[in-house]
Each structure stands twice: as structure tokens, then as C-alpha cells.
Write an enzyme that holds these catalytic residues in place. Structure first.
Site, PDB file in Angstrom:
ATOM      1  N   HIS A  87       0.858  -1.185   0.000  1.00 49.68           N
ATOM      2  CA  HIS A  87       0.000   0.000   0.000  1.00 49.68           C
ATOM      3  C   HIS A  87       0.893   1.233   0.000  1.00 49.68           C
ATOM      4  O   HIS A  87       2.120   1.133   0.152  1.00 49.68           O
ATOM      5  CB  HIS A  87      -0.961  -0.011   1.185  1.00 49.68           C
ATOM      6  CG  HIS A  87      -0.304   0.062   2.525  1.00 49.68           C
ATOM      7  ND1 HIS A  87       0.468  -0.957   3.047  1.00 49.68           N
ATOM      8  CD2 HIS A  87      -0.282   1.044   3.482  1.00 49.68           C
ATOM      9  CE1 HIS A  87       0.910  -0.623   4.241  1.00 49.68           C
ATOM     10  NE2 HIS A  87       0.480   0.598   4.521  1.00 49.68           N
ATOM     11  N   HIS A  89       1.357   3.888   1.961  1.00 45.63           N
ATOM     12  CA  HIS A  89       1.870   4.612   3.124  1.00 45.63           C
ATOM     13  C   HIS A  89       3.386   4.728   3.013  1.00 45.63           C
ATOM     14  O   HIS A  89       4.061   3.813   2.532  1.00 45.63           O
ATOM     15  CB  HIS A  89       1.489   3.889   4.418  1.00 45.63           C
ATOM     16  CG  HIS A  89       0.155   4.289   4.954  1.00 45.63           C
ATOM     17  ND1 HIS A  89      -0.642   3.438   5.702  1.00 45.63           N
ATOM     18  CD2 HIS A  89      -0.538   5.457   4.867  1.00 45.63           C
ATOM     19  CE1 HIS A  89      -1.758   4.065   6.048  1.00 45.63           C
ATOM     20  NE2 HIS A  89      -1.717   5.286   5.554  1.00 45.63           N
ATOM     21  N   ASP A  91       5.968   4.430   4.918  1.00 44.84           N
ATOM     22  CA  ASP A  91       6.906   3.448   5.456  1.00 44.84           C
ATOM     23  C   ASP A  91       6.978   2.176   4.609  1.00 44.84           C
ATOM     24  O   ASP A  91       7.875   1.352   4.800  1.00 44.84           O
ATOM     25  CB  ASP A  91       6.574   3.100   6.913  1.00 44.84           C
ATOM     26  CG  ASP A  91       5.118   2.744   7.151  1.00 44.84           C
ATOM     27  OD1 ASP A  91       4.243   3.291   6.461  1.00 44.84           O
ATOM     28  OD2 ASP A  91       4.853   1.920   8.053  1.00 44.84           O
ATOM     29  N   HIS A  92       6.084   2.040   3.636  1.00 48.26           N
ATOM     30  CA  HIS A  92       6.083   0.865   2.775  1.00 48.26           C
ATOM     31  C   HIS A  92       6.514   1.174   1.337  1.00 48.26           C
ATOM     32  O   HIS A  92       6.961   0.282   0.625  1.00 48.26           O
ATOM     33  CB  HIS A  92       4.687   0.234   2.758  1.00 48.26           C
ATOM     34  CG  HIS A  92       4.274  -0.298   4.089  1.00 48.26           C
ATOM     35  ND1 HIS A  92       4.271  -1.643   4.391  1.00 48.26           N
ATOM     36  CD2 HIS A  92       3.872   0.337   5.222  1.00 48.26           C
ATOM     37  CE1 HIS A  92       3.883  -1.816   5.646  1.00 48.26           C
ATOM     38  NE2 HIS A  92       3.630  -0.627   6.167  1.00 48.26           N
ATOM     39  N   HIS A 176      -7.335  -2.033   5.523  1.00 48.28           N
ATOM     40  CA  HIS A 176      -6.405  -1.086   6.142  1.00 48.28           C
ATOM     41  C   HIS A 176      -6.932   0.337   5.943  1.00 48.28           C
ATOM     42  O   HIS A 176      -6.339   1.160   5.246  1.00 48.28           O
ATOM     43  CB  HIS A 176      -5.013  -1.238   5.515  1.00 48.28           C
ATOM     44  CG  HIS A 176      -3.955  -0.445   6.209  1.00 48.28           C
ATOM     45  ND1 HIS A 176      -3.743  -0.500   7.576  1.00 48.28           N
ATOM     46  CD2 HIS A 176      -3.014   0.423   5.727  1.00 48.28           C
ATOM     47  CE1 HIS A 176      -2.737   0.292   7.891  1.00 48.28           C
ATOM     48  NE2 HIS A 176      -2.278   0.872   6.790  1.00 48.28           N
ATOM     49  N   ASP A 199      -0.208  -4.360   5.692  1.00 47.18           N
ATOM     50  CA  ASP A 199      -0.880  -3.757   6.841  1.00 47.18           C
ATOM     51  C   ASP A 199      -2.369  -4.046   6.746  1.00 47.18           C
ATOM     52  O   ASP A 199      -3.014  -3.739   5.730  1.00 47.18           O
ATOM     53  CB  ASP A 199      -0.661  -2.237   6.859  1.00 47.18           C
ATOM     54  CG  ASP A 199       0.698  -1.862   7.411  1.00 47.18           C
ATOM     55  OD1 ASP A 199       1.533  -2.759   7.576  1.00 47.18           O
ATOM     56  OD2 ASP A 199       0.910  -0.651   7.670  1.00 47.18           O
ATOM     57  N   HIS A 269       6.568  -6.000  11.375  1.00 46.05           N
ATOM     58  CA  HIS A 269       5.884  -4.701  11.423  1.00 46.05           C
ATOM     59  C   HIS A 269       5.377  -4.446  12.842  1.00 46.05           C
ATOM     60  O   HIS A 269       4.200  -4.218  13.080  1.00 46.05           O
ATOM     61  CB  HIS A 269       4.724  -4.677  10.415  1.00 46.05           C
ATOM     62  CG  HIS A 269       4.173  -3.308  10.143  1.00 46.05           C
ATOM     63  ND1 HIS A 269       3.249  -2.712  10.963  1.00 46.05           N
ATOM     64  CD2 HIS A 269       4.400  -2.423   9.132  1.00 46.05           C
ATOM     65  CE1 HIS A 269       2.929  -1.518  10.476  1.00 46.05           C
ATOM     66  NE2 HIS A 269       3.618  -1.324   9.374  1.00 46.05           N
TER      67      HIS A 269
END
Length: 306
Positions: A87, A89, A91-92, A176, A199, A269
């Protein structure tokens, strides 16, 4: 006593052996980063996992610093073939395109496909504008192939994403919120199966995707430590509500693993990911309340047998 010719032959054999071994690296899984959330952490790197399958390197999620983590793990970046983003976000997805860029600055000369949710193609277009000067300079100055011709993008929808050789990669949309497009991935090859949750809150689609898998790699929260972490925040109640709606507790991860009938559960995670006071046993005990199989507490650069 060794002759000079014999010593030279031994030295040549020693020089050749590592290169020969590196040409066909064994299938393996390495957790490159196990922290959850966008805030940089001293204890855990940003989310990323590596699968080496049939000599090709797959990176699943690409948090900041993933290229260096891969090098620390001894993975050959020249073998990078696919990047799978769960996804969008930060941090990914932070290094989704920086990873192949840095691999290309080394020895990468073969195509790389970045797979991810809707919006990935637009992101690639803007990223290539950002990287244009460096790409053009290295083509002209260093004789490198054009990265723009090597880099492909595939936007993900639920279902089979890739069939190549013995490998099949399948995606499922998971829960999510507020993001609509967040995906889990399943990798099946040579009688092996690995599922990566991305996530997600507890999701029936993930349970269906993971059914009977050898290994489920699942995100995890530990509520007692989380509550301590956010207690001083003015928006603690709202933040906690968001995290519960969007993520999975250690107990729930065990329930999901049990419902899917997987053989092993690998936790990653971690939220909170910067709290050294939470022992591994706390994560394991919570997941074991529902799951009787092996539970592995992930850490950065952990290599897991397949």
C-alpha cells in the site's frame, strides 16, 4: 610443500568459487525491516522483506533504507526482478523506485517490475522526472543501460499477478482503512508457499489467501505497550481507535494463522517497534493463545528457512 604454480591455482579457485555460488543463490526469505509506522527507529528498520526465488530477488514493501538492508543481508541487488508494494503509506513505499535505481547504479542490467496499488504508475512518472539528471548522466558518463527502459510498473488488483516458471504470485485486498487499496501477497513455488499480510486489520480475504500456507508473515501490535506509548498524546483515544481499526494485535494474528491453517507464523511490522522493554515471549505468548504452530518473532536481517 606447495609450488608457486600450485599456490596460484589455489588462489584462482578461491576467487572463482564465490562468484560461482553467487550466480545461483538458494531460495530464501530475509526480513529486511521489521518496524511499524513511518517514524524512524533505532531498534528496527522500515518495513521490507526479501524472497530469493529461482535466482530472482523479490522485495516485498520498500521502506526507507531497504537497499542497504539488502546488502547487509548479503542479497545480490543485480538479481532484483520484482518489487511488491502492499500500500502507499510512506513506510512501505518510500524506496519503491529508489531501490531499483540504486541497484542499477551497481550491477543491475535486467528488467525490474514494481507492483503496487492504483497510483503506482503516476508515482513512477513523477519519480522518473526527479531522477532524470542522474539517469542521463550515468548513461552518458558510465555507459549504463537506460533505467527507464528497464523499469516497469504493474498496478495490482485482487487475483493472480504473476506466473513465471514455477512461481505464482496472488494478491488479496485487505482491510487497512482509510486506504481502500491495501494488498496481501501469496507466493507459491516448488511446493512452497509464503504469505505476506501487508498492513491490515483481521481480514477474511487474508485468511482465504493464506489457507494452508507454509508460512504467514503478519504485521502485529502489542496493546499494553502501545497504550503506554500513546498515553501522553492529546489524541490518544482517537489514535488508538485508528490503530485498532487498521492493524492486527498479536492475539488476532494467532487467530488468523489458526483459521487459515498455516504451518508457521512469522511476526513483523511491530507496533510499537521502538520499545525494547517488550520481550519476545510477550509477542509469542499472545499469538499462541489461538495458534498451536511455531511462532517466530521477527527481527531485522533474520533469515528464515523455507
Amino acid at each position: 610443500m606447495h609450488t608457486r604454480r600450485h599456490l596460484l591455482a589455489l588462489a584462482a579457485a578461491a576467487a572463482i568459487a564465490p562468484r560461482a555460488a553467487a550466480q545461483t543463490p538458494a531460495d530464501q526469505l530475509v526480513l529486511l525491516g521489521t518496524g511499524g509506522g513511518p517514524t524512524p527507529k533505532a531498534l528496527r528498520a522500515a518495513p521490507a522483506m526479501a524472497l530469493m526465488i529461482g535466482g530472482q530477488l523479490h522485495i516485498i514493501d520498500a521502506g526507507n533504507g531497504v537497499a542497504r538492508q539488502a546488502v547487509l543481508a548479503g542479497l545480490p541487488l543485480k538479481s532484483l526482478a520484482h518489487v511488491w508494494i502492499s500500500h502507499l503509506h510512506s513506510d512501505h513505499v518510500a524506496d519503491a523506485f529508489t531501490l531499483p535505481w540504486l541497484a542499477w547504479a551497481g550491477a543491475l542490467t535486467t528488467p525490474v517490475t514494481v507492483h503496487g496499488p492504483k497510483g503506482m504508475a503516476a508515482m513512477a512518472k513523477h519519480w522518473l522526472r526527479f531522477a532524470k539528471t542522474d539517469i542521463d548522466t550515468r548513461i552518458a558518463d558510465e555507459g549504463r543501460p537506460d533505467l527507464r527502459k528497464l523499469l516497469g510498473v504493474a498496478e495490482v488488483q485482487p487475483g493472480v499477478q504473476l506466473r513465471t516458471g514455477a512461481l505464482t504470485v496472488t494478491a488479496a485486498r485487505v482491510a487497512h482503512p482509510p486506504l481502500t487499496d491495501s494488498f496481501a501477497y501469496r507466493f507459491d513455488w516448488a511446493g512452497k508457499s509464503v504469505v505476506y499480510s501487508g498492513d491490515t486489520a483481521p481480514s477474511p480475504a487474508l485468511i482465504a489467501l493464506a489457507r494452508g500456507a507454509d508460512l504467514l508473515v503478519h504485521e502485529v501490535m502489542y496493546l499494553p505497550a502501545l497504550d503506554r506509548l500513546i498515553a501522553s498524546e492529546s489524541n490518544a483515544a482517537t489514535l488508538r481507535e485508528h490503530l485498532i481499526a487498521s492493524h492486527t494485535t498479536a492475539e488476532q494474528a494467532g487467530e488468523i494463522a489458526a483459521a487459515a491453517g498455516v504451518k508457521r507464523l512469522l511476526l513483523t511490522h511491530f507496533v510499537p517497534g521502538g520499545d525494547a522493554s517488550v520481550p519476545d515471549a510477550a509477542w509469542v505468548d499472545a499469538a499462541k493463545r489461538a495458534f498451536s504452530g511455531e511462532v517466530i518473532v521477527g527481527r531485522d536481517l533474520l533469515r528464515v528457512a523455507l
